[in-house]
Design a protein around this motif. Structure first.
Motif, PDB file in Angstrom:
ATOM      1  N   GLN A 219     -47.994 -25.090  -5.858  1.00  0.00           N
ATOM      2  CA  GLN A 219     -49.121 -25.828  -5.164  1.00  0.00           C
ATOM      3  C   GLN A 219     -49.808 -27.127  -5.762  1.00  0.00           C
ATOM      4  O   GLN A 219     -49.883 -26.970  -6.981  1.00  0.00           O
ATOM      5  N   ALA A 220     -49.684 -28.316  -5.025  1.00  0.00           N
ATOM      6  CA  ALA A 220     -50.248 -29.379  -5.656  1.00  0.00           C
ATOM      7  C   ALA A 220     -51.169 -29.837  -4.397  1.00  0.00           C
ATOM      8  O   ALA A 220     -51.157 -29.134  -3.263  1.00  0.00           O
ATOM      9  N   TRP A 221     -52.068 -30.878  -4.489  1.00  0.00           N
ATOM     10  CA  TRP A 221     -53.005 -31.155  -3.582  1.00  0.00           C
ATOM     11  C   TRP A 221     -52.351 -31.693  -2.397  1.00  0.00           C
ATOM     12  O   TRP A 221     -51.522 -32.553  -2.534  1.00  0.00           O
ATOM     13  N   GLY A 222     -52.549 -30.891  -1.194  1.00  0.00           N
ATOM     14  CA  GLY A 222     -51.623 -31.487   0.064  1.00  0.00           C
ATOM     15  C   GLY A 222     -50.188 -31.071  -0.040  1.00  0.00           C
ATOM     16  O   GLY A 222     -49.531 -31.551   0.979  1.00  0.00           O
ATOM     17  N   VAL A 223     -49.423 -30.342  -1.031  1.00  0.00           N
ATOM     18  CA  VAL A 223     -48.047 -30.245  -1.017  1.00  0.00           C
ATOM     19  C   VAL A 223     -47.853 -28.840  -1.462  1.00  0.00           C
ATOM     20  O   VAL A 223     -48.546 -28.289  -2.229  1.00  0.00           O
ATOM     21  N   GLN A 224     -46.791 -28.322  -0.933  1.00  0.00           N
ATOM     22  CA  GLN A 224     -46.493 -26.931  -1.355  1.00  0.00           C
ATOM     23  C   GLN A 224     -45.066 -26.784  -1.303  1.00  0.00           C
ATOM     24  O   GLN A 224     -44.215 -27.445  -0.562  1.00  0.00           O
ATOM     25  N   TYR A 225     -44.426 -25.740  -2.089  1.00  0.00           N
ATOM     26  CA  TYR A 225     -42.921 -25.509  -2.111  1.00  0.00           C
ATOM     27  C   TYR A 225     -42.873 -24.278  -2.434  1.00  0.00           C
ATOM     28  O   TYR A 225     -43.354 -23.532  -3.525  1.00  0.00           O
ATOM     29  N   GLN A 226     -42.175 -23.284  -1.861  1.00  0.00           N
ATOM     30  CA  GLN A 226     -41.919 -22.197  -1.950  1.00  0.00           C
ATOM     31  C   GLN A 226     -40.488 -21.398  -1.957  1.00  0.00           C
ATOM     32  O   GLN A 226     -39.464 -22.017  -1.397  1.00  0.00           O
ATOM     33  N   THR A 227     -40.073 -20.414  -2.776  1.00  0.00           N
ATOM     34  CA  THR A 227     -38.768 -20.184  -3.117  1.00  0.00           C
ATOM     35  C   THR A 227     -38.671 -18.751  -3.683  1.00  0.00           C
ATOM     36  O   THR A 227     -39.790 -18.348  -4.041  1.00  0.00           O
ATOM     37  N   ASN A 228     -37.461 -18.193  -3.272  1.00  0.00           N
ATOM     38  CA  ASN A 228     -37.206 -16.825  -3.638  1.00  0.00           C
ATOM     39  C   ASN A 228     -36.439 -16.817  -4.873  1.00  0.00           C
ATOM     40  O   ASN A 228     -36.052 -15.658  -5.382  1.00  0.00           O
ATOM     41  N   GLU A 229     -36.015 -17.945  -5.478  1.00  0.00           N
ATOM     42  CA  GLU A 229     -35.145 -18.065  -6.572  1.00  0.00           C
ATOM     43  C   GLU A 229     -36.083 -18.399  -7.830  1.00  0.00           C
ATOM     44  O   GLU A 229     -36.412 -19.535  -8.041  1.00  0.00           O
ATOM     45  N   LEU A 230     -35.871 -17.693  -8.980  1.00  0.00           N
ATOM     46  CA  LEU A 230     -36.689 -18.064 -10.146  1.00  0.00           C
ATOM     47  C   LEU A 230     -36.068 -19.085 -10.683  1.00  0.00           C
ATOM     48  O   LEU A 230     -36.683 -19.901 -11.413  1.00  0.00           O
ATOM     49  N   ASP A 231     -34.783 -19.001 -10.779  1.00  0.00           N
ATOM     50  CA  ASP A 231     -33.902 -20.255 -11.322  1.00  0.00           C
ATOM     51  C   ASP A 231     -33.928 -21.626 -10.460  1.00  0.00           C
ATOM     52  O   ASP A 231     -33.143 -22.574 -10.797  1.00  0.00           O
ATOM     53  N   ASP A 232     -34.622 -21.765  -9.343  1.00  0.00           N
ATOM     54  CA  ASP A 232     -34.485 -22.826  -8.607  1.00  0.00           C
ATOM     55  C   ASP A 232     -35.089 -23.950  -9.410  1.00  0.00           C
ATOM     56  O   ASP A 232     -36.212 -24.110  -9.865  1.00  0.00           O
ATOM     57  N   PRO A 233     -34.367 -25.188  -9.430  1.00  0.00           N
ATOM     58  CA  PRO A 233     -34.675 -26.248 -10.454  1.00  0.00           C
ATOM     59  C   PRO A 233     -35.668 -26.976  -9.748  1.00  0.00           C
ATOM     60  O   PRO A 233     -36.272 -27.843 -10.530  1.00  0.00           O
TER      61      PRO A 233
END
Length: 270
Positions: A219-233
């Motif tokens: 999370q950043a202000w107004g932005v999100q990214y979700q993943t199930n991969e711990l190695d996701d670059p």
């Protein structure tokens, strides 16, 4: 045998050659030689020098390298202005917080015209009439909106237990990135792996967030990214791009120190 007269004549002839016509012949020759010498002295003799190809090639190579470095620097600056692909932002027609807030300030839109008005809502809810109820959010984990007046310390801080949303959102307002993980989906080794990305990195924090639905959420202000991969670059890309991003920080350059350091469990025990 020569007579005396003949002898005198020969002598006269030699004298005449030395002092008379002989002098003229000498002078003429001398004058000619002198004239050529003077002409040669009057003209600069140009000696054709070979071109310094070594220096030319060296300077050309230096110029090419310099242009390459300039191009690389321009690309880095340009690339830094482009958000990583695959991020979910909540600014609608606007690229970031800066553009959306400018549109409101210019009178082009109102906050309520935005699809997600909370990206420009920054009220501290725990004012004079606060009843002690923490703010709730439509996004889980939250990435902006009205929040508590104290921020969560975000100096590369890793919390072992969940923290209060309203404090964490205030940290996002300061330009921090909040990494959360679902403890049901990430084990001890995974937690340690994620912690290495956060520990000691200013303007970042990490905490568990039960039932968030994804192994990792950024999370950043107004932005999100979700993943199930711990190695996701893209986890690292998100951190690199959004930490203290001036265009996306609702309150850029505000501090991450001296905030709340307790978790929900700590507060429940006190």
């Amino acid at each position: 045998m020569a007579t005396k007269k003949q002898t005198v004549t020969k002598s006269a002839g030699k004298g005449s050659t030395g002092k008379g016509s002989g002098k003229s012949a000498f002078d003429s020759t001398s004058s000619k030689k002198g004239g050529d010498s003077g002409a040669r002295k009057g003209r600069a003799v140009q000696v054709k020098q070979p071109k310094p190809w070594g220096l030319i090639l060296t300077f050309s190579a230096v110029g090419v390298v310099a242009l390459g470095l300039i191009a690389a620097a321009v690309f880095v600056v340009w690339d830094r202005s482009q958000p990583p692909e695959g991020m979910t932002d909540f600014y609608g027609d606007y690229a970031n917080y800066s553009e959306a807030s400018k549109a409101v300030a210019d009178g082009d839109i109102t906050v309520e015209d935005l699809e997600y008005p909370w990206v420009l809502q920054q009220t501290h809810v725990d004012g004079q009439d606060w009843d002690g109820t923490n703010p709730t959010y439509e996004l889980t984990p939250p990435a902006g909106g009205n929040h508590l007046s104290r921020w969560q310390t975000c100096t590369g801080s890793v919390y072992a237990a969940p923290i209060v949303d309203g404090n964490a959102v205030h940290s996002l307002e300061h330009g921090a990135v909040w990494l959360t993980y679902d403890p049901a989906l990430v084990d001890g080794d995974g937690i340690a792996q994620l912690s290495e990305k956060i520990q000691g990195r200013d303007y970042s924090l990490m905490s568990p967030y039960p039932e968030q639905g994804a192994a990792v959420s950024m999370q950043a202000w107004g932005v999100q990214y979700q993943t199930n991969e711990l190695d996701d670059p893209k986890i690292d890309e998100f951190l690199d791009f959004y930490i203290q991003n001036a265009d996306n920080a609702a309150e850029a350059n505000a501090t991450c120190t001296n905030g709340v350091t307790t978790t929900i469990e700590d507060q429940a025990m006190s």
